[in-house]
Design an enzyme around this catalytic site. Structure first.
Site, PDB file in Angstrom:
ATOM      1  N   SER A  48       0.658  -1.309  -0.033  1.00 20.71           N
ATOM      2  CA  SER A  48       0.079   0.126  -0.093  1.00 20.71           C
ATOM      3  C   SER A  48       0.884   1.102  -0.150  1.00 20.71           C
ATOM      4  O   SER A  48       0.449   2.347  -0.439  1.00 20.71           O
ATOM      5  CB  SER A  48      -0.603  -0.112   1.260  1.00 20.71           C
ATOM      6  OG  SER A  48      -0.361  -0.118   2.303  1.00 20.71           O
ATOM      7  N   ASP A 353      -2.979   8.180   8.226  1.00 18.92           N
ATOM      8  CA  ASP A 353      -3.925   7.178   9.069  1.00 18.92           C
ATOM      9  C   ASP A 353      -3.147   6.237   9.854  1.00 18.92           C
ATOM     10  O   ASP A 353      -2.228   6.722  10.442  1.00 18.92           O
ATOM     11  CB  ASP A 353      -4.560   6.148   7.912  1.00 18.92           C
ATOM     12  CG  ASP A 353      -3.731   5.431   6.920  1.00 18.92           C
ATOM     13  OD1 ASP A 353      -2.407   5.361   7.339  1.00 18.92           O
ATOM     14  OD2 ASP A 353      -3.965   4.936   5.793  1.00 18.92           O
ATOM     15  N   HIS A 356       0.088   4.933   7.190  1.00 19.03           N
ATOM     16  CA  HIS A 356       0.417   5.492   5.934  1.00 19.03           C
ATOM     17  C   HIS A 356       0.975   7.011   6.302  1.00 19.03           C
ATOM     18  O   HIS A 356       0.164   7.801   6.811  1.00 19.03           O
ATOM     19  CB  HIS A 356      -0.214   5.268   4.639  1.00 19.03           C
ATOM     20  CG  HIS A 356      -0.682   4.051   4.557  1.00 19.03           C
ATOM     21  ND1 HIS A 356      -1.848   3.275   4.894  1.00 19.03           N
ATOM     22  CD2 HIS A 356      -0.017   2.914   3.674  1.00 19.03           C
ATOM     23  CE1 HIS A 356      -1.921   2.187   4.667  1.00 19.03           C
ATOM     24  NE2 HIS A 356      -0.886   1.935   4.028  1.00 19.03           N
TER      25      HIS A 356
END
Length: 389
Positions: A48, A353, A356
């Protein structure tokens, strides 16, 4: 000690210059393409931290998607699947490399990423995935690193080969293959994976009958698997590799929250695992010569760069280093709640978040990896030097 360091530095510079001279000589036979010192394309593999929307196209990936606000709140195209308020590290790196379309690399899973749309790179990364095939499977449908490379080999590679060979038929010298001798060797292959292999695999909760493997054994096996992936890409024609190290995941909000850590400190055992992997990664690069002759590497030490932000936040304009910008998290504790509230001063937060970084931190990591002259931040050379080889 100072003399020894000077000798080592001189030898490293000599190796780099020799590589550069050899590459320059080889490039004289290549016609067309981008200017000297610029990569032809960037192909991206990982999780991600480098995914820019592949999971949006996977029906079973709803738990690991970032295709909704507040993600993309500061990105020109809005929510695209990037796990950030704005750019991820790949966007920032693409800008520095002066790739077309502002450095934005199209996603493999988008049906439009075929033909000319793929000429300057493709992003194969999948949020939630890892180096190991089984990492992230419990979170939903993800594309493992193995599958990402298969997608490159089975779809993108033959597609690009046909495109470029047709375009360069009239320019080719006898016996000269532009694609294999000029395009692939001048393209950058970026890998950003490994953190999930610890967070979603090694450190995952286990039942009473399961035993956790020794950390050193697990890490050696993990790096050996990564080595196999790199050698597979090498066999397909890759020669320039930029690899992001694991970030200090023990400092992330989701890890700290899972252990009810409220003080401004990191979880040392988790960071120790990241550091062990990063050390083994450097050793892998040092030992790659015999099995991957002609390959060049740049390890972007995301751990060191991010820890510098954590240790000296004011120097970077950061005021909040441990709390996420999202004040309300989804069920996993990693992603922001859909449509949930966020901080108004995103440039002052390290984390967007639970895991990240924000746009500003992603850009900082890429800038240091691209241009730092310190081997503690970009090893053994930076991405700019790698692009010039």
């Amino acid at each position: 000690m100072a003399t020894a360091k000077l000798v080592v530095a001189s030898l490293c510079l000599l190796v780099v210059l020799t590589q550069h001279e050899a590459a320059a000589a080889a490039s004289k036979s290549c016609h067309g393409g981008r200017a000297a010192g610029m990569v032809e394309a960037m192909f991206v593999f990982g999780s991600s931290l480098v995914d820019n929307g592949n999971n949006n196209f996977l029906n079973g990936s709803r738990a690991v998607r970032a295709d909704y606000l507040p993600y993309g709140v500061d990105f020109p195209l809005g929510p695209t699947g990037r796990f950030s308020n704005g750019r991820n590290t790949i966007d920032a790196l693409g800008e520095l490399l002066l790739l077309p379309a502002g450095g934005r690399i199209p996603t493999f899973a988008d049906p439009a990423t075929r033909g000319r749309a793929a000429l300057h790179g493709v992003n194969f990364a999948s949020g939630g995935s890892g180096i190991l095939d089984d990492t992230g499977k419990a979170t939903g449908e993800v594309l493992s690193l193995e599958q990402q490379i298969t997608n490159f080999e089975a779809v993108t590679l033959p597609n690009l080969r046909a495109q470029l060979q047709r375009a360069n038929d009239r320019k080719k010298m006898k016996g000269h293959d532009f694609f294999d001798r000029c395009y692939l060797p001048k393209s950058l292959f970026v890998i950003g994976s490994g953190g999930n292999d610890y967070l979603l695999n090694y450190f995952r909760p286990r039942n009473s009958e399961e035993t956790r493997p020794d950390l050193s054994d697990f890490t050696r096996a993990l790096v050996a698997r990564l080595s196999a992936h790199l050698q597979r890409l090498y066999a397909l024609g890759a020669r320039k590799f930029a690899i992001f190290s694991i970030q200090p995941i023990g400092c992330s909000p989701v890890v700290r929250a899972s252990l009810n850590v409220t003080a401004a400190v990191c979880v040392k055992p988790v960071n120790a695992a990241a550091l062990l992997f990063n050390s083994e990664l450097r050793s892998l690069v040092d030992a790659a010569g015999p099995s991957m002759p002609g390959a060049s590497f740049s390890v972007i030490d995301s751990y060191k760069i991010t820890m510098d932000v954590l240790d000296h936040p004011m120097k970077h304009g950061i005021t909040e280093t441990y709390k996420p910008c999202c004040s309300e998290m989804g069920p996993s504790g990693v992603l922001c709640r859909k449509g949930g509230p966020i901080c108004s001063d995103r440039n002052e937060y390290l984390f967007f978040d639970g895991l990240h970084p924000t746009d500003v931190v992603n850009a900082w990591i890429s800038r240091k990896g691209y241009g730092s002259v310190s081997p503690e931040e970009a090893y053994p050379i930076n991405v700019k030097m790698l692009a010039m080889l």
